[in-house]
Design an enzyme around this catalytic site. Structure first.
Site, PDB file in Angstrom:
ATOM      1  N   TRP A 124       0.070  -7.679   9.741  1.00  0.00           N
ATOM      2  CA  TRP A 124       0.034  -8.317   8.420  1.00  0.00           C
ATOM      3  C   TRP A 124       1.346  -9.001   8.055  1.00  0.00           C
ATOM      4  O   TRP A 124       1.389  -9.755   7.102  1.00  0.00           O
ATOM      5  CB  TRP A 124      -0.359  -7.296   7.350  1.00  0.00           C
ATOM      6  N   GLU A 127       4.012   0.685   4.814  1.00  0.00           N
ATOM      7  CA  GLU A 127       4.911   0.869   3.673  1.00  0.00           C
ATOM      8  C   GLU A 127       5.081   2.352   3.306  1.00  0.00           C
ATOM      9  O   GLU A 127       4.736   2.775   2.213  1.00  0.00           O
ATOM     10  CB  GLU A 127       4.401   0.066   2.481  1.00  0.00           C
ATOM     11  N   ASP A 139      -5.198   4.389  -2.835  1.00  0.00           N
ATOM     12  CA  ASP A 139      -3.818   3.901  -2.873  1.00  0.00           C
ATOM     13  C   ASP A 139      -3.048   4.714  -3.900  1.00  0.00           C
ATOM     14  O   ASP A 139      -3.566   5.707  -4.428  1.00  0.00           O
ATOM     15  CB  ASP A 139      -3.783   2.392  -3.192  1.00  0.00           C
ATOM     16  N   ASP A 181      -4.373 -12.764  -2.451  1.00  0.00           N
ATOM     17  CA  ASP A 181      -3.870 -12.401  -3.782  1.00  0.00           C
ATOM     18  C   ASP A 181      -2.740 -13.341  -4.206  1.00  0.00           C
ATOM     19  O   ASP A 181      -2.327 -13.329  -5.366  1.00  0.00           O
ATOM     20  CB  ASP A 181      -3.408 -10.941  -3.839  1.00  0.00           C
ATOM     21  N   HIS A 187       1.393   5.285   0.292  1.00  0.00           N
ATOM     22  CA  HIS A 187       0.347   4.756  -0.601  1.00  0.00           C
ATOM     23  C   HIS A 187      -0.670   5.839  -0.937  1.00  0.00           C
ATOM     24  O   HIS A 187      -1.870   5.585  -0.947  1.00  0.00           O
ATOM     25  CB  HIS A 187      -0.346   3.545   0.034  1.00  0.00           C
TER      26      HIS A 187
HETATM   27  C1  ACM Z   1       0.199  -4.361   3.240  1.00  0.00           C
HETATM   28  O1  ACM Z   1       0.183  -5.489   2.706  1.00  0.00           O
HETATM   29  N1  ACM Z   1       0.992  -3.418   2.767  1.00  0.00           N
HETATM   30  C2  ACM Z   1      -0.654  -4.061   4.374  1.00  0.00           C
END
Ligand code: ACM
Length: 504
Positions: A362, A297, A179, A389, A233
């Site tokens: 997601w 993202e 990441d 999380d 990322h």
């Molecule tokens: C994500 O939560 N960006 C997959």
């Protein structure tokens, strides 16, 4: 179903269970008879029971624990099993090795809770109640993602986490290996990835320890699915190799903030060659049929300004720089399918990833429906019910986590991988569901376990049983929590503040 006192609550709940008379007691004289192909399941039962029970459980032709692998039992599918326990014998049957492994975990759960302990326990009668169980999973993909990029976790913890997944009949450990804030995957062709990208928040894995983890997980019926994030990322890779970026002369650090970073991979041939070389090494280590390549993202602001990216847009006749995302993912997807693997990615809309991709939905549930409508295979991972999380409750004692409303146990249990209104064709495209444990705020193994459980129990129940029986699940979980205690899984926020205990 069955009176909770009659059979200890099993998690996930079996498809069919009835109590039968008597119970079977394992002692020093108990042996296992395994038909051809059932030897690994016998070894797994022995390995799992040894630490607490010390039982030798040798193989013998007249053993009274009988493990039968019979490909003719097609009604049980690839992962189902039948288990019959009487006073005289334990008979576990399955059509495939995976089914036998799941049956072994059920035997483990049927034993007294002390059987799960890490050290020898004396004075316990190791009895299994008489039962007749037929058990077949509702969904084939029952997973958990662990982010080891934001905070590194040693492979000893990954083994323990794998054991916890297998106990719950979860069969995918998705490792988020790279990441903006870290790169944990060793790549011989690009050593700076871990030399530079492994520095913050931890370290990096060795090839051999990953290879051993994959084998350890396979023995327990868990497939390790690797994820290498691209084209967003990817800041840790850019810190290690600036020429992979959109402005090659620029020097970047491994990112020290959380969130979405503007700096993304470039779209040159060099960058695609880099990604392919990395993925070749990933495929060498991870036999998983699925390889995850991120896709989420990815701000396109840099591609709007980069001369190389604008040239690529013109050369390929794309609509504009935003179209480079799909163009990039298509090339990576083609590379993976050419190597016989299935590309897997995070979908942001249900329409953004090429058709060759299996997608993890997601954001909104509807994105899963949209992808299924395009004929893609879908794994449901909606953040409002599968992102672990987020805090488990609004209680002020909860440790700081992802900001937002709690994702509580009922919410996770209510995850419905294929809601009824989707209709049969879309539902047939749903492989299953998985939980996500992002670790921006999770520095220790104890904290990770605290966040994972018992919410993973709820996800496992839903994924295995298609669960719509919250009161039944709660009753079974009541007993199952004593198993988590025996395993040393932290159940209170205070537990994670203690100094880190060591894992095996
Ligand atoms: C994500 O939560 N960006 C997959």
């Amino acid at each position: 179903m069955y009176p909770p006192t009659a059979v200890p609550g099993l998690v996930p709940g079996p498809s069919k269970l009835s109590r039968s008379p008597g119970s079977f007691t394992l002692d020093d004289t108990t042996a296992i008879r395994a038909t051809p192909g059932a030897g690994p399941a016998a070894a797994l039962l022995r390995t799992l029971l040894a630490p607490a029970t010390g039982l030798p459980l040798p193989l013998a032709p007249d053993g009274r624990i009988v493990l039968v692998l019979d490909p003719g039992l097609t009604g049980l599918g690839a992962e189902g099993y039948g288990l019959t326990v009487s006073g005289e014998a334990v008979l576990l049957r399955a059509a495939g090795a995976a089914g036998l492994r799941h049956g072994v975990q059920t035997i483990r759960q049927l034993l007294p809770v002390a059987a799960l302990g890490a050290g020898p326990v004396r004075g316990v009668r190791w009895s299994v109640p008489g039962v007749e169980i037929t058990d077949v999973p509702r969904y084939a993909w029952r997973g958990a993602m662990l982010d080891v990029a934001r905070h590194f976790q040693p492979v000893s913890f990954l083994r323990r986490f794998t054991d916890l997944l297998a106990l719950h009949k979860l069969n995918v450990l998705h490792l988020h290996l790279t990441d903006d804030q870290g790169w944990r995957m060793p790549v011989a062709a690009y050593p700076r990835l871990t030399e530079v990208g492994g520095m913050p928040h931890g370290g990096a894995y060795g090839r051999e320890e990953l290879r051993e983890l994959v084998a350890y997980a396979a023995d327990r019926g868990v497939t390790v699915v690797p994820e290498i994030e691209m084209p967003g990322h990817a800041r840790a890779a850019l810190a290690a190799y600036p020429h992979l970026g959109n402005f090659p002369e620029r020097r970047l650090d491994v990112w020290k903030s959380w969130g979405v970073c503007d700096t993304v991979l470039g779209v040159t041939d060099d960058v695609l060659d880099f990604c392919r070389a990395v993925l070749d090494e990933v495929m060498d280590l991870f036999p998983s049929p699925y390889v995850h390549v991120g896709g989420d993202e990815c701000p396109t602001t840099e591609w709007h300004r980069s001369p190389a990216a604008l040239r690529r847009v013109a050369d390929e006749g794309l609509d504009g720089p935003d179209a480079l995302h799909g163009w990039f993912m298509e090339r990576i997807g083609d590379f993976l399918t050419g190597r016989g693997r299935q590309p897997l990615g995070w979908t942001e809309t249900g329409r953004d990833l090429p058709g060759s991709f299996t997608v993890l939905a997601w954001r909104d549930e509807d994105h899963g429906l949209a992808a299924a409508g395009r004929g893609q295979y879908v794994i449901m991972a909606p953040y409002r019910s599968t992102y672990l999380d987020y805090p488990q409750s609004a209680h002020p004692d909860e440790p700081p986590g992802q900001s937002g409303d709690a994702v509580d146990l009922p919410a996770v249990y209510a995850t419905d991988p294929a809601p009824a209104h989707w209709g049969a064709p879309a539902a047939a495209r749903v492989l299953g569901t998985q939980a996500q444990l992002w670790t921006e705020y999770v520095a220790t193994a104890a904290h990770a376990e605290y966040l994972a459980f018992p919410r993973l129990c709820a996800l496992a129940d839903t994924a295995w049983s298609g669960g719509h029986d919250w009161p039944g699940f709660r009753a079974r979980l009541h007993h199952h929590r004593t198993r988590l205690d025996a395993l040393g899984v932290p159940s209170r926020p205070s537990a994670i503040l203690r100094p880190e205990r060591t894992t095996r």
